[in-house]
Scaffold this active site. Structure first.
Site, PDB file in Angstrom:
ATOM      1  N   LYS A  18       0.964  -1.069  -0.005  1.00  0.00           N
ATOM      2  CA  LYS A  18      -0.115   0.275   0.431  1.00  0.00           C
ATOM      3  C   LYS A  18       0.523   1.102   0.102  1.00  0.00           C
ATOM      4  CE  LYS A  18      -2.804  -1.270   3.766  1.00  0.00           C
ATOM      5  NZ  LYS A  18      -1.593  -2.165   4.439  1.00  0.00           N
ATOM      6  N   ARG A  93      -8.814   2.063   9.446  1.00  0.00           N
ATOM      7  CA  ARG A  93      -8.690   0.578   9.415  1.00  0.00           C
ATOM      8  C   ARG A  93     -10.099  -0.199  10.257  1.00  0.00           C
ATOM      9  NH1 ARG A  93      -3.305   0.777   8.779  1.00  0.00           N
ATOM     10  NH2 ARG A  93      -1.937  -1.257   9.242  1.00  0.00           N
ATOM     11  N   ARG A 132      11.265  -6.589   4.500  1.00  0.00           N
ATOM     12  CA  ARG A 132      11.378  -5.553   3.871  1.00  0.00           C
ATOM     13  C   ARG A 132      12.885  -4.290   4.330  1.00  0.00           C
ATOM     14  NH1 ARG A 132       5.420  -2.823   4.516  1.00  0.00           N
ATOM     15  NH2 ARG A 132       4.992  -3.430   6.849  1.00  0.00           N
ATOM     16  N   ARG A 165      11.372  -2.230  10.483  1.00  0.00           N
ATOM     17  CA  ARG A 165      10.591  -1.074  10.945  1.00  0.00           C
ATOM     18  C   ARG A 165      10.099  -2.461  12.189  1.00  0.00           C
ATOM     19  NH1 ARG A 165       4.952  -0.149   7.912  1.00  0.00           N
ATOM     20  NH2 ARG A 165       4.221  -1.041   9.537  1.00  0.00           N
ATOM     21  N   ARG A 176      -1.019  -8.294  13.223  1.00  0.00           N
ATOM     22  CA  ARG A 176      -0.773  -7.330  12.533  1.00  0.00           C
ATOM     23  C   ARG A 176      -2.045  -7.828  11.517  1.00  0.00           C
ATOM     24  NH1 ARG A 176       4.489  -5.273  10.265  1.00  0.00           N
ATOM     25  NH2 ARG A 176       2.911  -4.033   9.026  1.00  0.00           N
TER      26      ARG A 176
END
Ligand code: AMP
Length: 222
Positions: A18, A93, A132, A165, A176
């Site tokens: 996203k 969300r 990531r 992160r 998550r």
């Protein structure tokens, strides 16, 4: 040429891409990119009161309380740059957040024009998140194998050292995904019911996905 504000919600599970795609869409359609995750990370990095409140929720992979995120959204939406329209990345969300956004937009005589859903299979999401690496300064996102930085460690754009992160480790990734399925996935039905949901395959190269998202925007007239 007369243009009106365009409001685009980008939905999808964590790790679907996203952030990368929202940035590109915002650039292509000249819209403000609003990422509540980026805004929260910035508050955390600056050690502000909302940042301190948000940090523990984020590191566990849980949602930050609606009031904290709602205040940040409001500030962005009322900024001068938001008058041309926005790409919402990571917001809403929950159903409550979706209703808040509807209300705020209605006050501005606007509404969500389209909700683009980036669909990526679970197995791929975990691989994507674990590999990531993000730039803490400019927000650019890389992947160790799929999209490594040129020198292997620093941001191609601004040269800052890339970081993992705090919520891209195993436990938080699983949480998550769980939170996404429980709280956020029901929004698909909400927007489908309004006839504004476009489902986009989020697999393939970033360019391919960007092309599909642009196709998804075709039905929207400015
Ligand atoms: P993201 O960068 O969108 O993956 O967001 C990272 C984290 O920030 C999430 O796991 C949440 O802890 C928090 N967060 C971001 N956006 C929201 C939101 N709209 N509501 C609640 N928490 C959020």
């Amino acid at each position: 040429m007369v243009t009106r504000a365009l409001d685009v919600v980008l939905l999808g599970p964590p790790g679907a891409g996203k952030g990368t795609q929202a940035r590109r869409l915002a650039e292509a359609f000249v819209l403000l990119h609003i990422s509540t995750g980026d805004l929260l990370r910035d508050e955390v990095a600056r050690g502000t009161a909302p940042g301190l409140e948000a940090k523990a929720f984020m590191n566990r992979g849980e949602l930050v309380p609606d009031e904290v995120v709602g205040r940040m959204l409001l500030r962005q939406l009322h900024s001068q740059q938001a008058s041309v329209g926005c790409v919402y990345d990571g917001y809403p969300r929950t159903t409550a957040q979706a209703h808040l956004l509807d209300g705020l937009l209605a006050e501005l005589n606007r509404r969500i024009d389209v909700a683009l859903f980036l669909d990526v299979p679970d197995e791929e999401l975990v691989t994507r998140m674990a590999g990531r690496r993000s730039c803490p300064a400019c927000g650019s996102v890389y992947h160790l194998t799929a999209h490594p930085p040129k020198d292997g460690a620093n941001c191609d754009g601004c040269g800052s050292g890339l970081v993992l992160r705090d919520d891209d480790h195993d436990g938080a990734i699983r949480e998550r995904l769980r939170v996404y399925k429980a709280a956020t996935a029901p929004l698909l039905d909400l927007y489908r019911g309004r006839g504004i949901l476009r489902e986009i395959a989020g697999t393939g190269t970033p360019d391919q996905v960007h092309g599909r998202l642009r196709d998804g925007m075709r039905s929207v007239k400015r």
